[in-house]
Design an enzyme around this catalytic site. Structure first.
Site, PDB file in Angstrom:
ATOM      1  N   LYS A 133       0.825  -1.218   0.000  1.00 26.74           N
ATOM      2  CA  LYS A 133       0.000   0.000   0.000  1.00 26.74           C
ATOM      3  C   LYS A 133       0.857   1.267   0.000  1.00 26.74           C
ATOM      4  O   LYS A 133       0.579   2.204  -0.727  1.00 26.74           O
ATOM      5  CB  LYS A 133      -0.920   0.048   1.226  1.00 26.74           C
ATOM      6  CG  LYS A 133      -1.977  -1.028   1.283  1.00 26.74           C
ATOM      7  CD  LYS A 133      -3.032  -0.711   2.332  1.00 26.74           C
ATOM      8  CE  LYS A 133      -2.492  -0.632   3.744  1.00 26.74           C
ATOM      9  NZ  LYS A 133      -2.057  -1.901   4.310  1.00 26.74           N
ATOM     10  N   ARG A 192      -9.425   1.097   8.611  1.00 23.73           N
ATOM     11  CA  ARG A 192      -8.999  -0.260   8.945  1.00 23.73           C
ATOM     12  C   ARG A 192     -10.092  -1.026   9.682  1.00 23.73           C
ATOM     13  O   ARG A 192      -9.893  -2.205  10.014  1.00 23.73           O
ATOM     14  CB  ARG A 192      -7.758  -0.209   9.831  1.00 23.73           C
ATOM     15  CG  ARG A 192      -6.430  -0.377   9.089  1.00 23.73           C
ATOM     16  CD  ARG A 192      -5.341  -0.220  10.122  1.00 23.73           C
ATOM     17  NE  ARG A 192      -4.114  -0.856   9.834  1.00 23.73           N
ATOM     18  CZ  ARG A 192      -3.031  -0.211   9.337  1.00 23.73           C
ATOM     19  NH1 ARG A 192      -3.117   1.044   9.002  1.00 23.73           N
ATOM     20  NH2 ARG A 192      -1.906  -0.849   9.191  1.00 23.73           N
ATOM     21  N   ARG A 247      12.717  -6.381   5.963  1.00 22.36           N
ATOM     22  CA  ARG A 247      12.604  -4.921   5.872  1.00 22.36           C
ATOM     23  C   ARG A 247      13.400  -4.248   6.990  1.00 22.36           C
ATOM     24  O   ARG A 247      13.372  -4.687   8.141  1.00 22.36           O
ATOM     25  CB  ARG A 247      11.138  -4.533   5.985  1.00 22.36           C
ATOM     26  CG  ARG A 247      10.869  -3.203   5.328  1.00 22.36           C
ATOM     27  CD  ARG A 247       9.473  -2.756   5.554  1.00 22.36           C
ATOM     28  NE  ARG A 247       8.544  -3.203   4.526  1.00 22.36           N
ATOM     29  CZ  ARG A 247       7.275  -2.828   4.503  1.00 22.36           C
ATOM     30  NH1 ARG A 247       6.783  -2.060   5.435  1.00 22.36           N
ATOM     31  NH2 ARG A 247       6.481  -3.265   3.554  1.00 22.36           N
ATOM     32  N   ARG A 272      11.873  -2.307  12.593  1.00 22.66           N
ATOM     33  CA  ARG A 272      10.836  -1.657  13.387  1.00 22.66           C
ATOM     34  C   ARG A 272      10.229  -2.660  14.354  1.00 22.66           C
ATOM     35  O   ARG A 272      10.050  -3.832  14.024  1.00 22.66           O
ATOM     36  CB  ARG A 272       9.730  -1.122  12.459  1.00 22.66           C
ATOM     37  CG  ARG A 272       9.922   0.318  12.073  1.00 22.66           C
ATOM     38  CD  ARG A 272       8.998   0.749  10.959  1.00 22.66           C
ATOM     39  NE  ARG A 272       7.619   0.268  11.050  1.00 22.66           N
ATOM     40  CZ  ARG A 272       6.681   0.505  10.122  1.00 22.66           C
ATOM     41  NH1 ARG A 272       6.984   1.212   9.052  1.00 22.66           N
ATOM     42  NH2 ARG A 272       5.465   0.044  10.260  1.00 22.66           N
ATOM     43  N   ARG A 315      -0.423  -8.712  13.705  1.00 28.95           N
ATOM     44  CA  ARG A 315      -1.016  -7.681  12.837  1.00 28.95           C
ATOM     45  C   ARG A 315      -1.839  -8.328  11.729  1.00 28.95           C
ATOM     46  O   ARG A 315      -2.903  -7.829  11.358  1.00 28.95           O
ATOM     47  CB  ARG A 315       0.074  -6.789  12.226  1.00 28.95           C
ATOM     48  CG  ARG A 315       0.723  -5.868  13.241  1.00 28.95           C
ATOM     49  CD  ARG A 315       1.949  -5.196  12.672  1.00 28.95           C
ATOM     50  NE  ARG A 315       1.651  -4.162  11.697  1.00 28.95           N
ATOM     51  CZ  ARG A 315       2.556  -3.644  10.861  1.00 28.95           C
ATOM     52  NH1 ARG A 315       3.794  -4.078  10.870  1.00 28.95           N
ATOM     53  NH2 ARG A 315       2.218  -2.699  10.017  1.00 28.95           N
TER      54      ARG A 315
HETATM   55  P1  AMP Z   1       0.924   1.184   9.065  1.00 31.50           P
HETATM   56  O1  AMP Z   1       2.239   1.839   8.809  1.00 31.50           O
HETATM   57  O2  AMP Z   1      -0.201   1.720   8.230  1.00 31.50           O
HETATM   58  O3  AMP Z   1       0.977  -0.324   9.035  1.00 31.50           O
HETATM   59  O4  AMP Z   1       0.532   1.578  10.578  1.00 31.50           O
HETATM   60  C1  AMP Z   1       1.355   1.278  11.668  1.00 31.50           C
HETATM   61  C2  AMP Z   1       0.525   1.137  12.941  1.00 31.50           C
HETATM   62  O5  AMP Z   1      -0.174   2.369  13.209  1.00 31.50           O
HETATM   63  C3  AMP Z   1      -0.564   0.085  12.896  1.00 31.50           C
HETATM   64  O6  AMP Z   1      -0.062  -1.209  13.194  1.00 31.50           O
HETATM   65  C4  AMP Z   1      -1.525   0.591  13.971  1.00 31.50           C
HETATM   66  O7  AMP Z   1      -1.038   0.342  15.279  1.00 31.50           O
HETATM   67  C5  AMP Z   1      -1.472   2.094  13.744  1.00 31.50           C
HETATM   68  N1  AMP Z   1      -2.479   2.506  12.747  1.00 31.50           N
HETATM   69  C6  AMP Z   1      -2.250   3.039  11.515  1.00 31.50           C
HETATM   70  N2  AMP Z   1      -3.400   3.291  10.889  1.00 31.50           N
HETATM   71  C7  AMP Z   1      -4.397   2.920  11.736  1.00 31.50           C
HETATM   72  C8  AMP Z   1      -5.813   2.912  11.663  1.00 31.50           C
HETATM   73  N3  AMP Z   1      -6.460   3.338  10.575  1.00 31.50           N
HETATM   74  N4  AMP Z   1      -6.512   2.460  12.740  1.00 31.50           N
HETATM   75  C9  AMP Z   1      -5.883   2.052  13.838  1.00 31.50           C
HETATM   76  N5  AMP Z   1      -4.549   1.987  13.972  1.00 31.50           N
HETATM   77  C10 AMP Z   1      -3.813   2.433  12.938  1.00 31.50           C
END
Ligand code: AMP
Length: 218
Positions: free
Chosen positions: A13, A88, A127, A160, A171
């Site tokens: 994404k 999400r 990564r 990370r 996740r």
């Molecule tokens: P990402 O980089 O989009 O995978 O986001 C990293 C982390 O941020 C996720 O694992 C969640 O803990 C939090 N996060 C990001 N976007 C959302 C969302 N829309 N709703 C809830 N938590 C989010």
């Protein structure tokens, strides 16, 4: 045009969003990036979010939706947004619909990346991210020139917290339970563009974006 990107963490994404931002010249809003920025700046929001992020859990809807509402007040979102990592949950999707509706806008299309989980687990394990500037590397596809050091700023590369294998599995399980229903949500509204990506189908993220853009251009 407002585009929602769907797909499990690590499905491509982020890469797709950057391409679409360049090509379509619309804003890119990544809730994950906004949380990470807040974490880095040690804001109150960052501290609240860190508890969930480190465990691979979703930040509660209320916090996330309020943060997104703030972001959508910026002028740069008026001509359209690529939503990356939001919504999400169904609740977030409904909130997004309401927020856009208030501005006379709507989600136009949702692009869903389907990548087998085993492939995602492999990608995440390889990564690394620069601790200083946040640039991501893949030890397989774009390794840094010097081991453990960022090509751009020389910062240290780290894995990370939320890309460690045990957290990745969690996740993915949360994605399945809370985010996968969004495919049906947008499908029912006839707004879904489904794309299969990854080694198994021999198609990378850029090829998917090429096809998607061709589709948009009709
Ligand atoms: P990402 O980089 O989009 O995978 O986001 C990293 C982390 O941020 C996720 O694992 C969640 O803990 C939090 N996060 C990001 N976007 C959302 C969302 N829309 N709703 C809830 N938590 C989010």
């Amino acid at each position: 045009m407002n585009i929602v990107l769907l797909g499990a963490p690590g499905s491509g994404k982020g890469t797709a969003a950057k391409r679409l931002r360049e090509d379509l010249k619309i804003a890119h809003v990544s809730t994950g990036d906004i949380f990470r920025e807040n974490l880095k700046n040690e804001t109150e929001l960052g501290k609240q979010a860190k508890v969930y992020m480190d465990k691979g859990e979703l930040v509660p809807d209320e916090i996330t939706v309020n943060m997104l509402a703030e972001r959508l007040k910026s002028d740069d979102t008026k001509n359209g947004v690529i939503f990356d990592g939001f919504p999400r949950t169904i609740n977030q999707a409904e909130s997004l619909d309401k927020m856009l509706e208030e501005k006379g806008l709507k989600v136009d299309i949702a692009l869903d990346f389907e990548v087998p989980f085993e492939e995602i687990i492999g990608r995440m394990a390889n990564r690394r991210t620069c601790k200083e500037c946040g640039i991501p590397y893949s030890l397989t596809f774009n390794p840094p020139k010097a081991e453990g050091k960022c090509d751009e700023c020389g910062g240290t590369l780290i894995q990370r917290e939320d890309e460690k294998p045990e957290v990745v599995e969690k996740r993915l399980a949360i994605y399945k339970e809370q985010s996968e229903p969004l495919i049906e949500y947008y499908g029912k509204q006839d707004k879904l563009y489904k794309a299969q990506a990854g080694d198994a189908v021999g198609k990378n993220t850029h090829q998917v974006v090429d096809e998607f853009e061709e589709f948009l251009n009709g």
